[in-house]
Design an enzyme around this catalytic site. Structure first.
Site, PDB file in Angstrom:
ATOM      1  N   TYR A  24       0.790  -1.232   0.000  1.00  0.00           N
ATOM      2  CA  TYR A  24       0.000   0.000   0.000  1.00  0.00           C
ATOM      3  C   TYR A  24       0.825   1.287   0.000  1.00  0.00           C
ATOM      4  O   TYR A  24       0.254   2.383  -0.026  1.00  0.00           O
ATOM      5  CB  TYR A  24      -0.951  -0.009   1.209  1.00  0.00           C
ATOM      6  N   HIS A 101      -8.995   1.194  -5.857  1.00  0.00           N
ATOM      7  CA  HIS A 101      -8.165   0.350  -4.992  1.00  0.00           C
ATOM      8  C   HIS A 101      -6.706   0.729  -5.194  1.00  0.00           C
ATOM      9  O   HIS A 101      -6.261   0.940  -6.340  1.00  0.00           O
ATOM     10  CB  HIS A 101      -8.341  -1.125  -5.328  1.00  0.00           C
TER      11      HIS A 101
END
Ligand code: CA2
Length: 151
Positions: A24, A101
């Protein structure tokens, strides 16, 4: 004055930048918010940026967006893979919805391959890191302009 773009974030995204940076990245959710605010400002728009760990709260915000938002950018996180209720709430909106996302769920574990949000979304952006949020804002603005031109 235009309504804000709602940027809604689902569970565990408050941990962004603290764990799993290889997936991430290193930026925090506050950094992502700053990116969204700046990107929307470039389009003459504002954002309402929120995160919750609760499914019902996320659904309440989607319902709120029906009247209060010009578009929705949503990273549903884990609820994207599980929540029929979130799907139903999104289907009740008549404004652009961009699913966003950070990672590419299709390239990860099989349980991440299905999204209940994608069939309700106008468009999907994934796998481009947190920069995807900026592209999601651009996409939402593009769809807003196109729908105004068509009306
Ligand atoms: O790639 C994405 O943006 C996801 O929506 C992130 C979700 C995951 O369940 C989706 O499959 C893809 C997970 C959000 C949790 O975020 C964390 C961030 C840092 C540390 C731990 C979790």
């Amino acid at each position: 004055m235009s309504k804000p773009i709602f940027v809604l974030n689902g569970p565990n995204l408050n941990l962004l930048g603290e764990r799993e940076p290889h997936i991430y990245g290193h930026e925090s959710l506050a950094d992502v918010r700053a990116r969204c605010v700046a990107r929307a400002k470039g389009h003459g728009l504002t954002v309402e940026f929120r995160q919750t760990n609760r499914e019902g709260e996320l659904i309440d915000w989607v319902q709120e967006a029906r009247l209060e938002a010009s578009a929705v950018v949503i990273n549903p996180a884990g609820y994207g893979h599980t929540s029929v209720a979130l799907h139903d709430a999104l289907k009740a909106l008549d404004i652009p919805i961009i699913e966003c996302h950070i990672s590419n769920p299709a390239a990860r574990e099989p349980f991440r391959h299905h999204s209940y949000v994608s069939p309700a979304a106008s468009g999907v952006i994934c796998g481009l890191g947190v920069f995807g949020y900026e592209l999601a804002i651009d996409g939402a603005c593009q769809l807003m302009v196109a729908s105004k031109a068509a009306s």
